[in-house]
Design a protein around this motif. Sequence first.
Motif, PDB file in Angstrom:
ATOM      1  N   TYR A 111     -31.219 -16.073 -11.485  1.00  0.00           N
ATOM      2  CA  TYR A 111     -29.871 -16.447 -11.925  1.00  0.00           C
ATOM      3  C   TYR A 111     -29.957 -17.111 -13.295  1.00  0.00           C
ATOM      4  N   LEU A 112     -28.828 -17.107 -13.997  1.00  0.00           N
ATOM      5  CA  LEU A 112     -28.708 -17.769 -15.290  1.00  0.00           C
ATOM      6  C   LEU A 112     -27.357 -18.470 -15.344  1.00  0.00           C
ATOM      7  N   LEU A 113     -27.367 -19.775 -15.623  1.00  0.00           N
ATOM      8  CA  LEU A 113     -26.154 -20.575 -15.698  1.00  0.00           C
ATOM      9  C   LEU A 113     -26.128 -21.275 -17.048  1.00  0.00           C
ATOM     10  N   GLU A 114     -25.077 -21.019 -17.841  1.00  0.00           N
ATOM     11  CA  GLU A 114     -24.988 -21.598 -19.181  1.00  0.00           C
ATOM     12  C   GLU A 114     -23.612 -22.227 -19.400  1.00  0.00           C
ATOM     13  N   VAL A 115     -23.594 -23.338 -20.144  1.00  0.00           N
ATOM     14  CA  VAL A 115     -22.324 -23.967 -20.491  1.00  0.00           C
ATOM     15  C   VAL A 115     -22.455 -24.635 -21.854  1.00  0.00           C
TER      16      VAL A 115
END
Length: 428
Positions: free
Chosen positions: A189-193
């Motif tokens: 998974y990849l989570l970016e903000v």
Amino acid sequence: MKQLMIVLAFIAGSLFSFSQKIDAVINSQEALRIENILAADAMQGRKTGTPGNERAALFIADEFKRAGLEPLEGTSGFLQKFVLVETKVRSSNIVLGGKKLEADRFIAITPKRMLQVDEKTGYTIEYIKGGENFFDKAMAYLQAGKNQVVFVDNSFAKMFKRLNYFKKQLFANAPDVLFVLADEAPAAYLLEVVQEIDEQQAQNVVGILPGKSKKDEYVIFSGHYDHLGIADKPEKGDSIYNGANDDAAGTTAVIMLAKYFKELKTNERTIVFAAFTAEEIGGFGSQYFSRQFNPAKVMAMFNIEMIGTESKWGKNSAYITGYEKTDMGKILEKNLKGSGFTFHPDPYTDQQLFYRSDNATLARLGVPAHTISTSKMDSEANYHQLSDEVSTLDIKNMTEIIKAIAISSTSIIKGADTPSRVNTAELK
């Protein structure tokens, strides 16, 4: 017979002396004096981060100093300072198992301007499964103090967006807690903000009365002094949320209890007196304060919230949130036997007040931490209204409630009684 008369005379004399001491310190005139200052228009509604809030903090600090308290280690002149970060998301990205999903399935609660997390980052993986208490579990993860990715079952899709409330303001050094709406964690998974942030200075006010034989055991009396500030649109020429009941009343109680126990000089345990800020914007003041203590050493917490109006049972009564979770309420009742004052279990259990108030952080860690209140949560006309003024309070009844708290807590601060702990297993 003569010996019996002497004993009875001694007891009567002791009770008269005790009554004189409590009346000399905890009385309606003093309660009204403090209320009039805290709820004055000059305090501008005491909103966190405003000059009015700072003025209120300095007033409380001066009262603690005059009472003869000592500053808590790490505070500056009784002010326990911390930094809050207000965040606004500019962009976000969520990719699960190589598939990009809608941004509204991802809520990043982080004080960082930019954050990128994947399965190799080392964040703890947690789950909120279908059928579990969504908000209790989410709060527990938010207060765990570690970087986490929390996968939330799709059955909570309608509730999921409410977590956005917690990302608006955070501690500057808060860990990252990333919520993802997905039934399970994919292998990759990849989570970016990317966020815009503004920092805001805030401060609790904390003083202590060191104990004697049990100096490393703590009893806490607390209330929050912040309120809602100034309204955008005046009503009947008034635009200031004075917050006389919410919670200048609780703060008044804390100040008066500090002076009373300093005069009483019977505390074997160390007493901590705390006035919290940032309750109205998420309970950040109490969260920061609570994290400075080893919960195993906190024997009890009396959080006092909105005691300026009569309870649903009338005068000389109040309720205790989470009454059934420890035996603290029973101890308080025992100490008040014959006084005419009654503590009741919380009648508003559907509102989850036990885990919504400033006692919640320590209660979640097992501390017998309860809130005492009289607020009629189903019909309190001035709650969060411009009309929450000193003139709407029953100062005499409020004073009797403060006396009841003082008397009922005495055996706990003396170390004669130790309330049972909250069963934290119910939160898992």
